[in-house]
Design an enzyme around this catalytic site. Structure first.
Site, mmCIF file in Angstrom:
data_model
loop_
_atom_site.group_PDB
_atom_site.id
_atom_site.type_symbol
_atom_site.label_atom_id
_atom_site.label_comp_id
_atom_site.label_asym_id
_atom_site.label_seq_id
_atom_site.Cartn_x
_atom_site.Cartn_y
_atom_site.Cartn_z
ATOM 1 N N GLY A 41 23.215 -36.860 99.720
ATOM 2 C CA GLY A 41 22.675 -36.878 98.362
ATOM 3 C C GLY A 41 21.873 -38.115 97.995
ATOM 4 O O GLY A 41 20.985 -38.046 97.142
ATOM 5 N N ASP A 110 31.228 -39.878 89.941
ATOM 6 C CA ASP A 110 31.841 -38.808 89.150
ATOM 7 C C ASP A 110 33.304 -39.183 88.896
ATOM 8 O O ASP A 110 33.599 -39.973 88.009
ATOM 9 C CB ASP A 110 31.672 -37.511 89.938
ATOM 10 N N LYS A 138 28.806 -40.245 85.636
ATOM 11 C CA LYS A 138 29.468 -39.308 84.708
ATOM 12 C C LYS A 138 30.806 -39.910 84.312
ATOM 13 O O LYS A 138 31.857 -39.523 84.846
ATOM 14 C CB LYS A 138 29.766 -37.995 85.442
ATOM 15 N N PHE A 159 26.889 -30.064 85.721
ATOM 16 C CA PHE A 159 26.629 -30.036 87.160
ATOM 17 C C PHE A 159 25.129 -30.144 87.370
ATOM 18 O O PHE A 159 24.365 -29.302 86.893
ATOM 19 C CB PHE A 159 27.187 -28.769 87.811
ATOM 20 N N VAL A 160 24.720 -31.191 88.067
ATOM 21 C CA VAL A 160 23.283 -31.442 88.211
ATOM 22 C C VAL A 160 22.829 -31.319 89.665
ATOM 23 O O VAL A 160 23.609 -31.545 90.597
ATOM 24 C CB VAL A 160 22.897 -32.838 87.656
ATOM 25 N N ARG A 172 17.969 -29.900 96.794
ATOM 26 C CA ARG A 172 17.862 -31.359 96.991
ATOM 27 C C ARG A 172 16.422 -31.838 96.828
ATOM 28 O O ARG A 172 16.169 -32.987 96.487
ATOM 29 C CB ARG A 172 18.343 -31.742 98.404
#
Ligand code: 5GP
Length: 183
Positions: A41, A110, A138, A159-160, A172
């Protein structure tokens, strides 16, 4: 699935990434740093960020996985992914970090489980300095108290995807950060 909604535009992201790069440049003027990206990510954030850091820099990458089964994409979207709370290293760095300035580069902070694990792991290897840079934060979902040193955007509990973040390995490559509506 409902249509994606843009949360952060590519222009907003570009500006923020440039600001973080300038800050890191000031914070470590005259020093060498190692940027350690968390696969997959953080790859896009790292590659953009690196080009705004005017320091002697090298890259490394790590991969983590959680014990237990990753929920289905649908469950992950609805409830997040923190069922087991146990994280392990699936791919380590290629170099020693002892006495080096390292910056862990992550896409999103998160629950804090992943970065808490990584912070402890890398601190045990005695770097000269360890910092954490995350594009997104977050805080409402935090289970372990952890703050990043460099935060791009604080976002609500949505949710991103996009700019490196996936949903079942898709999205992505989106240039904007978008929300997948949960219903
Ligand atoms: P933490 O360990 O802090 O709970 O979570 C970190 C990881 O959870 C991130 O690296 C990312 O893989 C995943 N994650 C958490 N929230 C989101 C989200 O909104 N979208 C995506 N695509 N992944 C997320």
């Amino acid at each position: 699935m409902a249509a994606l909604k843009v949360l952060l535009s590519r222009e907003d992201i570009a500006q923020k990434v440039a600001e973080i790069g300038a800050k890191i440049t000031r914070d470590f003027a005259g020093e060498s740093i190692v940027l350690i990206g968390v696969l997959k990510g953080a790859t896009i954030f790292l590659s953009d960020l690196a080009r705004h850091i005017e320091l002697d820099a090298s890259f490394d990458f790590i991969a983590v996985s959680s014990y237990g089964n990753r929920p289905s994409p649908d469950q992950e979207l609805k409830a997040g992914w923190d069922s087991t709370g146990e994280v392990r290293l699936a791919k380590d760095v290629d170099q020693s970090v002892k006495d080096k300035i390292i910056i862990l580069v992550e896409d999103i902070l998160d629950t804090g489980l992943t970065l808490t694990y990584l912070k402890q792991l890398f601190l045990s290897r005695q770097p000269k300095e360890l910092r954490i840079a995350t594009l997104l934060d977050k805080p409402s979902r935090r289970k372990l108290a952890l703050e990043a040193d460099y935060v791009g955007f604080t976002i609500p509990d949505e949710f991103v995807v996009g700019y490196g973040l996936d949903y079942a390995e898709r999205y992505r490559n989106l240039p904007d950060v978008c929300i997948i509506p949960r219903d």
